[in-house]
Motif scaffolding. Structure first.
Motif, PDB file in Angstrom:
ATOM      1  N   GLU A  82       0.845  -1.198   0.000  1.00 54.27           N
ATOM      2  CA  GLU A  82       0.000   0.000   0.000  1.00 54.27           C
ATOM      3  C   GLU A  82       0.875   1.241   0.000  1.00 54.27           C
ATOM      4  O   GLU A  82       2.001   1.202   0.473  1.00 54.27           O
ATOM      5  CB  GLU A  82      -0.884  -0.037   1.261  1.00 54.27           C
ATOM      6  CG  GLU A  82      -1.869   1.075   1.391  1.00 54.27           C
ATOM      7  CD  GLU A  82      -2.793   1.170   0.203  1.00 54.27           C
ATOM      8  OE1 GLU A  82      -2.373   1.746  -0.830  1.00 54.27           O
ATOM      9  OE2 GLU A  82      -3.930   0.694   0.297  1.00 54.27           O
TER      10      GLU A  82
ATOM     11  N   ASP B 267       5.234  -5.284   3.135  1.00 49.61           N
ATOM     12  CA  ASP B 267       6.067  -4.313   2.428  1.00 49.61           C
ATOM     13  C   ASP B 267       7.527  -4.642   2.698  1.00 49.61           C
ATOM     14  O   ASP B 267       7.923  -4.812   3.848  1.00 49.61           O
ATOM     15  CB  ASP B 267       5.737  -2.891   2.907  1.00 49.61           C
ATOM     16  CG  ASP B 267       6.313  -1.812   1.994  1.00 49.61           C
ATOM     17  OD1 ASP B 267       7.463  -1.946   1.529  1.00 49.61           O
ATOM     18  OD2 ASP B 267       5.608  -0.825   1.760  1.00 49.61           O
TER      19      ASP B 267
ATOM     20  N   SER C  14       4.082   3.014   4.977  1.00 48.79           N
ATOM     21  CA  SER C  14       3.056   1.958   5.058  1.00 48.79           C
ATOM     22  C   SER C  14       3.413   0.954   6.158  1.00 48.79           C
ATOM     23  O   SER C  14       2.577   0.596   6.981  1.00 48.79           O
ATOM     24  CB  SER C  14       2.928   1.211   3.735  1.00 48.79           C
ATOM     25  OG  SER C  14       3.498   1.933   2.691  1.00 48.79           O
TER      26      SER C  14
HETATM   27 MG    MG Z   1       4.918   2.373   0.985  1.00 47.38          MG
END
Ligand code: MG
Ligand code: ATP
Length: 255
Positions: free
Chosen positions: A163, A182, A189
């Motif tokens: 995201e 991530d 994020s």
């Molecule tokens: Mg990011």
């Protein structure tokens, strides 16, 4: 070159296969060209992490699975990179956790939302949300704020892989439990997440599903224990240390 044409013996086999999948996603209209840049950033971090799941990322995946199983209304957000990389694995994760799938795009076009929904259905999804887009995440500009009222807007737990930072922060402000995958432990994020899973989606998504299957029979107390034991800051620190120090990755993880 397709997946099958990258020789297994190639030292960067997995990385090349991943790259080709994102490229194919762009050709198919499910991944944006920006997605190629995101992939490049991810690859660099994965290289530094040793292209393997850290013990701290495995604990995060387990905590994420426990959150899913405790949730009233869990939703898995799917973007163009995720749809290109792990469509079948996302459908499987939804099955293992009872979560809904919702297409949610940074560079949203209805055409791309429809293409991704169709792609997920080809991989076995029965229901895919994201087309109604009848609710908004407060604090974001119009196109990027769109979500389904009975999907992400109503969710108590949301998995948002890859995201962007703004949206992760806006979702966090809505009091949702955010599970983020991530590869960059410094990204906003990952820092906004309740549970940051610093790992490649290719490894993390099947790993969360495996933990969910293993935890499925557990009682609420056990699941709440798994959630309470997880320390997001310690997991981010461990990942950052592994990147900076390299070498003995388990040793780099003295939490
Ligand atoms: Mg990011
Ligand atoms: P910030 O979160 O700091 O605002 P950003 O989200 O705007 O940064 P992008 O380049 O849009 O930055 O995000 C891409 C992110 O996705 C990067 O942090 C990258 O490490 C991560 N990423 C890319 N490919 C993968 C992958 N296969 N698995 C996991 N993470 C990935």
């Amino acid at each position: 070159m397709t997946d099958a044409e990258v020789p297994e013996s190639h030292p960067r086999h997995d990385s090349l296969v991943t790259r080709h999948r994102v490229e194919a996603g762009v050709e198919k209209g499910i991944t944006s060209r920006q997605g190629l840049i995101a992939q490049g950033r991810g690859e660099a971090f994965d290289y530094l992490l040793g292209e393997a799941t850290l013990p701290s990322a495995d604990r995060a995946a387990r905590a994420a699975a426990a959150h899913f199983l405790l949730a009233d209304h869990p939703v898995i957000s799917v973007n163009g990179n995720v749809a290109a990389l792990v469509p079948g694995e996302m459908v499987d994760l939804a099955g293992a956790t009872g979560a809904d799938l919702e297409v949610n795009l940074f560079n949203r076009t209805d055409e791309r939302v429809r293409a991704i929904a169709a792609h997920l259905r080809e991989h076995g999804a029965t229901e895919v949300k994201g087309l109604t887009a009848d609710a908004r995440i407060p604090g974001l500009d119009h196109e990027r704020a769109k979500v389904d009222a009975d999907g992400i807007a109503a969710a108590d737990v949301v998995l948002v892989p890859l995201e962007d930072g703004d949206r992760a922060e806006a979702l966090g402000a809505m009091d949702k439990t955010q599970l983020v995958v991530d590869l960059n432990p410094l990204s906003r994020s990952a820092r906004a997440a309740t549970v940051p899973i610093v790992d490649n989606v290719i490894r993390a998504v099947p790993n969360i599903a495996a933990h969910a299957r293993e935890l499925r029979g557990a009682d609420r107390d056990t699941l709440e224990g798994v959630v309470a034991e997880f320390d997001a800051d310690a997991a981010l620190d461990a990942a950052e240390r592994a990147i900076r120090e390299g070498g003995d990755r388990d040793g780099a993880e003295s939490e």
